[in-house]
Design an enzyme around this catalytic site. Structure first.
Site, PDB file in Angstrom:
ATOM      1  N   GLY A   1       0.811  -1.215   0.000  1.00  0.00           N
ATOM      2  CA  GLY A   1       0.000   0.000   0.000  1.00  0.00           C
ATOM      3  C   GLY A   1       0.842   1.261   0.000  1.00  0.00           C
ATOM      4  O   GLY A   1       1.705   1.442   0.854  1.00  0.00           O
TER       5      GLY A   1
ATOM      6  N   GLY B   1      -0.253   4.477   0.402  1.00  0.00           N
ATOM      7  CA  GLY B   1      -0.985   5.618   0.950  1.00  0.00           C
ATOM      8  C   GLY B   1      -0.084   6.408   1.890  1.00  0.00           C
ATOM      9  O   GLY B   1       1.142   6.299   1.845  1.00  0.00           O
ATOM     10  N   PHE B   2      -0.713   7.203   2.745  1.00  0.00           N
ATOM     11  CA  PHE B   2       0.077   8.019   3.666  1.00  0.00           C
ATOM     12  C   PHE B   2       1.029   7.168   4.510  1.00  0.00           C
ATOM     13  O   PHE B   2       2.200   7.505   4.676  1.00  0.00           O
ATOM     14  CB  PHE B   2      -0.845   8.820   4.593  1.00  0.00           C
ATOM     15  CG  PHE B   2      -1.548   9.958   3.913  1.00  0.00           C
ATOM     16  CD1 PHE B   2      -0.819  11.027   3.414  1.00  0.00           C
ATOM     17  CD2 PHE B   2      -2.923   9.966   3.773  1.00  0.00           C
ATOM     18  CE1 PHE B   2      -1.457  12.095   2.790  1.00  0.00           C
ATOM     19  CE2 PHE B   2      -3.566  11.025   3.149  1.00  0.00           C
ATOM     20  CZ  PHE B   2      -2.832  12.092   2.655  1.00  0.00           C
TER      21      PHE B   2
ATOM     22  N   VAL C   1      -2.236  -7.472  -4.256  1.00  0.00           N
ATOM     23  CA  VAL C   1      -1.872  -8.561  -3.352  1.00  0.00           C
ATOM     24  C   VAL C   1      -3.099  -9.426  -3.092  1.00  0.00           C
ATOM     25  O   VAL C   1      -4.141  -8.930  -2.663  1.00  0.00           O
ATOM     26  CB  VAL C   1      -1.303  -8.010  -2.031  1.00  0.00           C
ATOM     27  CG1 VAL C   1      -0.979  -9.154  -1.085  1.00  0.00           C
ATOM     28  CG2 VAL C   1      -0.057  -7.177  -2.313  1.00  0.00           C
TER      29      VAL C   1
ATOM     30  N   GLU D   1     -17.701  18.361   3.297  1.00  0.00           N
ATOM     31  CA  GLU D   1     -16.930  19.105   2.294  1.00  0.00           C
ATOM     32  C   GLU D   1     -17.565  18.984   0.914  1.00  0.00           C
ATOM     33  O   GLU D   1     -17.632  19.956   0.157  1.00  0.00           O
ATOM     34  CB  GLU D   1     -15.467  18.630   2.305  1.00  0.00           C
ATOM     35  CG  GLU D   1     -14.821  18.943   3.662  1.00  0.00           C
ATOM     36  CD  GLU D   1     -13.324  18.713   3.754  1.00  0.00           C
ATOM     37  OE1 GLU D   1     -12.819  17.784   3.091  1.00  0.00           O
ATOM     38  OE2 GLU D   1     -12.665  19.465   4.500  1.00  0.00           O
TER      39      GLU D   1
ATOM     40  N   ASP E   1      -4.929   3.165   8.266  1.00  0.00           N
ATOM     41  CA  ASP E   1      -6.349   2.847   8.446  1.00  0.00           C
ATOM     42  C   ASP E   1      -6.612   1.379   8.778  1.00  0.00           C
ATOM     43  O   ASP E   1      -7.523   1.059   9.535  1.00  0.00           O
ATOM     44  CB  ASP E   1      -7.137   3.187   7.167  1.00  0.00           C
ATOM     45  CG  ASP E   1      -7.453   4.669   7.061  1.00  0.00           C
ATOM     46  OD1 ASP E   1      -6.961   5.442   7.901  1.00  0.00           O
ATOM     47  OD2 ASP E   1      -8.196   5.045   6.137  1.00  0.00           O
TER      48      ASP E   1
ATOM     49  N   ALA F   1      -5.211  10.766   8.048  1.00  0.00           N
ATOM     50  CA  ALA F   1      -3.837  10.854   7.538  1.00  0.00           C
ATOM     51  C   ALA F   1      -2.811  10.889   8.671  1.00  0.00           C
ATOM     52  O   ALA F   1      -1.771  10.237   8.599  1.00  0.00           O
ATOM     53  CB  ALA F   1      -3.696  12.082   6.641  1.00  0.00           C
ATOM     54  N   GLN F   2      -3.095  11.665   9.729  1.00  0.00           N
ATOM     55  CA  GLN F   2      -2.081  11.896  10.751  1.00  0.00           C
ATOM     56  C   GLN F   2      -1.592  10.627  11.453  1.00  0.00           C
ATOM     57  O   GLN F   2      -0.381  10.384  11.506  1.00  0.00           O
ATOM     58  CB  GLN F   2      -2.561  12.940  11.767  1.00  0.00           C
ATOM     59  CG  GLN F   2      -2.224  14.374  11.368  1.00  0.00           C
ATOM     60  CD  GLN F   2      -0.740  14.571  11.102  1.00  0.00           C
ATOM     61  OE1 GLN F   2       0.122  14.056  11.817  1.00  0.00           O
ATOM     62  NE2 GLN F   2      -0.418  15.288  10.053  1.00  0.00           N
TER      63      GLN F   2
END
Lengths: 427, 427
Positions: free
Chosen positions: B15, B17-18, B83, B174, B305, B322-323
């Protein structure tokens, strides 16, 4: 089609390319109703499609919402529609969203890729006439590099990294130049375990020079630039077939390639109902008179690539380029208004502003009427002109930022496989 | 999979991602071999996906080629792969492009939309977790406006212009704000023959407040902002089904809508082979200890996540944002190196940097540890932070140009249907 009939005459324009948009703009503030139909809700700046294919630009910066071009004009209607047939007797068109009557009809449907009847080539090769096609080509190029990493069969890896561009016109030349820069600047960094030397870029040209419509000097210099970038140019070779693996030609030459781009010709995008022999010419273009009128009709016109207007200099019709299209659109706007007011129309007079092509970083060729020049200054002129003709301030800014970035960093950052092309990459 | 075995230990990260990218960066200059696998060749900056859906930004400016993030590191390998299974006994993974042995495995596969088992909703509603999904939503919104123009059935037109967003978290809020601005700023200009009042934007929230994870003040102010923008908020309502036409709820409320966005929950994107009961928790997340290790394994980790790390403050696991992902990726980088050198690892300690959401022009809510504020200053902070966390100088510049343009012109220019979503628009 849900468009109100007013006391104004209705002008239906088929196609929102350079010609259709120029005409619509010209008519927008007049006492006429304008209905513009297009299959897409955006206008495409086709000269920069090759930069979308090669990851230099994102489509939104060379496309522009048609509704926005003409948003402040009360008598303007846009419909996202596919025109299926024109009934010249009843002054009516049939589309996938219903029928529409017209008082004046302008066919500005442009051109599409010409495979000269070879369905195998059509099936297996890539074209670059639309944004989705250009994005597909981008995905395929990147997917082929990913696949090249995985195979241990050298022939297969060769084919995956062997690019064949059929056609040495501006599209083919600009694409080849961009691919050569990817080979040099990006491939070694992104794919350190691939041997860059395997990436071959070939242009196959059926005649004895590339950039045929341009000056001898421009053609020779472009060839020189391309060769310095490592592009192989095969002249006087005609591609006879491509089965998805092997490109065969009318000579002994064959190419094993997973990426064949067909840029060898275009033909008019004709519409059913307009096939009369008296105006259908070579390459499916519609023969028009100096007022862009179709033979036998006062109120049906064709402009842009689909129109074939011949004169002494251009016995086969004006070139299928942006300039004739824009100029015809502008002129026809005036002429239709004259026709409505029963005044004599002005004959179209093509002002040849020249031609240009970019080969790569600091390398372009420009033919103006009086000056022909090549190299870094030509490259600046090319960029300036393209920025100038892009529609929209934001597009110009975004393209400018990208170009400065790409220039300074020797990079092309939009190398994303957002919509996979090969099945294997779809998740 | 064609990756050479060296004397360095091999760390496989699933992965990009972040979490995965933070970890890979941390390990990039160390004496380890890093193999990063992702289904896409790009990293997605998910917090701005709603701007892609609403035509404010183009995907390339919030995506970044993974190969480029890590291009200068000789021991780094990226493979575009899906995967399929993890074999924890043989320390091996199976992918669509072959098998791979690992010494250390880090699962950073992120999360996906949670439909809570309702396949009708899954089939008919739109999600917004990936770039292709966001582009599909953009196409659908624009296609629905085009269709609304064509119908003379008022109920149908209503449904085509009625937006239902399920879930009042940051994504839903949003998106609703952006749609409200389109209704106000773009709809009347682009579609003068559509009655803007028909465009309704609804948020359906199952609990009694929106932005549940944020402060009471932020939640109340966000609600206030949305209501001023004309968004309808339905609290304590739970959607029970959507058949493509009608949204039913656990109350009397029903909504006829052609555009339902499901932003009501996510769940871990688990991988076959990791379903052991001792570490699979609620929402398909993998329970990890303070070192991000999976129970029973020293050398298999989960971050971001997909990882569920509980502490006193977060008994259900750290938030899926994200953090925590970035912080875990960074920390695990250090810890794996310690593990290799047989030194004790440091426990993960989450530094809560707060949360924020933007509602629209000059309107945002920000909760920092010590300060909570709302309005125009919060909006600037939101923009600054998002620009700062975007990867790549070019992305920041392009996003910045777009934001300035959109702000000054009250516009969103990327409203292009490049890849049609509805069949009828495909040409």
């Amino acid at each position: 089609m849900n468009i109100p009939r007013t006391s104004y005459p209705r002008i239906v324009i088929i196609g929102g390319g350079f010609a259709g948009v120029a005409l619509a703009k010209k008519l927008s503030k007049q006492e006429v109703q304008v209905v513009l139909l297009d299959k897409n809700n955006y206008h495409t700046f086709q000269p920069l499609l090759y930069q979308v294919s090669t990851g230099g630009l994102e489509p939104d910066s060379i496309a522009y919402p048609i509704r926005k071009i003409l948003k402040d004009f009360p008598n303007f209607y846009f419909r996202l529609a596919n025109v299926e047939e024109i009934d010249t007797k009843k002054n009516k068109i049939r589309t996938n969203i219903g029928n529409l009557k017209f008082d004046y009809l302008v066919v500005a449907s442009g051109s599409k890729t010409n495979y000269f009847g070879n369905s195998e080539i059509e099936k297996h090769s890539m074209a670059m006439k639309t944004i989705p096609q250009s994005l597909n080509l981008r995905s395929l190029i990147l997917e082929n590099f990913e696949d090249a990493l995985l195979t241990s069969d050298l022939n297969e890896r060769n084919a995956l990294m062997n690019f064949v561009i059929v056609g040495g016109g501006p599209t083919g030349v600009e694409l080849a130049g961009a691919l050569a820069e990817i080979k040099k600047g990006i491939l070694p960094k992104d794919y350190p375990d691939l041997d860059t030397r395997l990436a071959q870029i070939n242009i196959i040209q059926s005649s004895d020079c590339i950039l045929k419509g341009m000056s001898v000097k421009a053609s020779a210099k472009a060839e020189d630039f391309l060769e310095k970038l490592g592009v192989n140019i095969w002249k006087n070779v005609r591609v006879t077939n491509y089965d998805g693996k092997t490109v065969t030609t009318n000579t002994d030459l064959i190419f094993e390639s997973a990426t064949v781009v067909w840029a060898a010709g275009v033909k008019g995008a004709t519409i059913k109902g307009l096939e009369a022999e008296e105006f259908m010419t070579r390459g499916n273009r519609l023969l028009v008179n100096v007022f862009n009128q179709l033979k036998g009709f006062e109120h049906i016109f064709a402009i842009g690539d689909i129109a074939c207007m011949v004169n002494e200099e251009f016995p086969n019709g004006l070139p299928m380029m942006a300039q004739p299209a824009i100029q015809q659109g502008n002129q026809l706007g005036d002429n239709i208004l004259k026709l409505i007011e029963e005044q004599p129309m002005e004959p179209f007079n093509y002002k040849d502003k020249g031609a240009m092509a970019t080969i790569g970083r600091n390398k372009a060729v420009v033919d103006l009427k009086r000056f022909k020049f090549q190299g870094i200054f030509a490259w600046y002129v090319w960029m300036f002109i393209h920025l100038f003709f892009l529609i929209g301030f934001r597009n110009r800014m975004v393209v400018f930022v990208n170009w400065v970035y790409n220039y300074v960093r020797f990079d092309r950052e939009a190398r994303l496989i957002i919509r996979p092309f090969k099945k294997r990459f779809k998740v």
